[in-house]
Design a protein around this motif. Sequence first.
Motif, short mmCIF file in Angstrom:
data_model
loop_
_atom_site.label_atom_id
_atom_site.label_comp_id
_atom_site.label_asym_id
_atom_site.label_seq_id
_atom_site.Cartn_x
_atom_site.Cartn_y
_atom_site.Cartn_z
N GLY A 45 0.78 -1.22 0.00
CA GLY A 45 0.00 0.00 0.00
C GLY A 45 0.82 1.27 0.00
N LYS A 46 2.15 1.15 -0.01
CA LYS A 46 3.02 2.31 0.00
C LYS A 46 3.68 2.49 -1.38
N PRO A 47 4.12 3.71 -1.69
CA PRO A 47 4.80 3.93 -2.98
C PRO A 47 6.21 3.32 -2.96
N VAL A 48 6.36 2.19 -3.64
CA VAL A 48 7.63 1.47 -3.66
C VAL A 48 8.17 1.50 -5.08
N VAL A 49 9.46 1.79 -5.21
CA VAL A 49 10.14 1.82 -6.50
C VAL A 49 11.24 0.78 -6.48
N ILE A 50 11.30 -0.06 -7.51
CA ILE A 50 12.34 -1.07 -7.62
C ILE A 50 13.48 -0.52 -8.46
N GLY A 51 14.68 -0.58 -7.92
CA GLY A 51 15.87 -0.05 -8.58
C GLY A 51 16.92 0.18 -7.52
N HIS A 52 18.05 0.72 -7.92
CA HIS A 52 19.11 1.00 -6.95
C HIS A 52 19.05 2.46 -6.52
N ASP A 53 19.32 2.69 -5.27
CA ASP A 53 19.21 4.02 -4.68
C ASP A 53 20.39 4.88 -5.12
N SER A 54 20.34 5.34 -6.35
CA SER A 54 21.40 6.15 -6.92
C SER A 54 20.79 7.08 -7.96
N SER A 55 21.26 8.30 -8.02
CA SER A 55 20.75 9.25 -9.00
C SER A 55 21.07 8.80 -10.42
N ARG A 56 22.03 7.87 -10.58
CA ARG A 56 22.42 7.40 -11.91
C ARG A 56 21.69 6.12 -12.29
N SER A 57 20.84 5.63 -11.40
CA SER A 57 20.09 4.42 -11.67
C SER A 57 18.82 4.75 -12.46
N VAL A 58 18.13 3.70 -12.90
CA VAL A 58 16.83 3.87 -13.55
C VAL A 58 15.82 2.99 -12.82
N VAL A 59 14.55 3.33 -12.97
CA VAL A 59 13.47 2.60 -12.33
C VAL A 59 13.24 1.27 -13.06
N THR A 60 13.27 0.18 -12.33
CA THR A 60 12.94 -1.12 -12.89
C THR A 60 11.44 -1.36 -12.86
N ALA A 61 10.79 -0.95 -11.78
CA ALA A 61 9.34 -1.12 -11.63
C ALA A 61 8.86 -0.22 -10.52
N ALA A 62 7.54 -0.07 -10.43
CA ALA A 62 6.95 0.76 -9.37
C ALA A 62 5.58 0.23 -9.03
N THR A 63 5.19 0.34 -7.76
CA THR A 63 3.85 -0.04 -7.36
C THR A 63 2.85 0.98 -7.90
N TYR A 64 1.57 0.60 -7.86
CA TYR A 64 0.55 1.52 -8.37
C TYR A 64 0.50 2.80 -7.54
N GLU A 65 0.84 2.69 -6.26
CA GLU A 65 0.87 3.89 -5.42
C GLU A 65 1.92 4.87 -5.91
N ALA A 66 3.07 4.36 -6.40
CA ALA A 66 4.11 5.24 -6.94
C ALA A 66 3.75 5.72 -8.34
N ARG A 67 3.08 4.87 -9.12
CA ARG A 67 2.71 5.26 -10.49
C ARG A 67 1.77 6.46 -10.50
N LYS A 68 0.96 6.59 -9.46
CA LYS A 68 0.03 7.72 -9.41
C LYS A 68 0.76 9.06 -9.34
N TYR A 69 2.04 9.02 -8.98
CA TYR A 69 2.87 10.23 -8.99
C TYR A 69 3.54 10.44 -10.35
N GLY A 70 3.33 9.51 -11.28
CA GLY A 70 3.96 9.61 -12.59
C GLY A 70 5.21 8.78 -12.74
N VAL A 71 5.54 7.97 -11.75
CA VAL A 71 6.75 7.14 -11.81
C VAL A 71 6.47 5.92 -12.69
N HIS A 72 7.41 5.57 -13.55
CA HIS A 72 7.27 4.38 -14.39
C HIS A 72 8.63 3.81 -14.72
#
Length: 414
Positions: A45-72
Amino acid sequence: MSKQDGSNRLVSGPEVDDTTASILHVDLDAFFASASLLARPDLAGKPVVIGHDSSRSVVTAATYEARKYGVHSAMPMARAMRLCPNAIILDPDFPLYSRLSKQVMGLLDDTSPDVERLGIDEAFVGIAGLRRLAGGANRIGPELRARITAETGLVASIGAASTKYVAKLASSRAKPDGLLVVPDDQVIPFLHPQPVSALWGVGPAQQERLARYGLHTIGDVANTAPDRLRSWFGDATGRHLADLSWGRDPRAVEEREHEKSFGHNHTFFRDVTDPVEQQGEILRLATGVGRRLRDAGVQARTVTITVRFHDFRTITRSRTLPEATDVTRVIVETAWALLEQLGQLPPVRLLGVRASSVQGAADHGLLWDDTATWGSAERAMDAVHDRFGAATVVPASMLRRERKREDTGPSGGD
């Protein structure tokens, strides 16, 4: 991963006529994120993003809670964190994803002999021959979704129609956690209000071209003369757009035995010049590739490495083996040899390892005398990882690398 956030969700009830719906498109909802949350139920139920915690990383996946913010997926992690500052970042667990995918695909195979895998998290299922014994989409769809959840903890959305295109589009509209059956007499009302981006194969560039001709919805395309579409976009693309806009898609469900290649990339938190650290990363990536090959029951003959430098210049080097393999040691040693042949390198931003020329698994030959022994040992390690976790048994050199990571900070994304 879809950018769908559930805001335009559309599902059907059991009263919908399913007699023409001969194809299911089964799509696991936010698969990588949902799979990762199985080990972290406290984050549901929380906005979770799959990826490495680095500004140079990219998002692998995101929960629907995070997608509502525009994350993909494929979005730079830095941008994702600006859009959703309260997002929780979890490292990807590819061995887990591979194991769960194999389990779900097994359930699909139990349901129908006609299964066409599209990737790790989606597949077409032909059900035309199942109606007499198992019922139609209104019965098979809910039973299959319930079984996937009961046996894996994952959630699937399903679209059902007489064509692959409409079934796939229906599953995207049913997300999350839904079933949408589109009867033949409802295909046009379903399709025509949709934006042109819903046409299979239309990406951002093609969408802009369509907009320049005043084509914003599928209905706009359908109501344009086919010869005009061909003159604007060429014969093949014009015919493709016209056919899809009227729901015409003659393709049948065709079994695909396995993926064509298996690979992982890694973007470093900082540019790397140390050859030992580069070799350590190759070891980690190749270990993941070997595990995925064994999980899929296939072997590969070609090993490729990708090296991206600090200035974004990218090179690849490949080697084709005399015999196909799924043994991590062989993949690692081949990738190391390819890296060593490059000599002294400028600062490295990204490394990747890929295995291709894939074929069904066979008995090992005599390429390496101890290949069979190493293969048996690695399968034993796979079983330990499945039961106790991926960090239970690892090569000593990989363990040293993980300790070094703790000293230097987080890393970029796969």
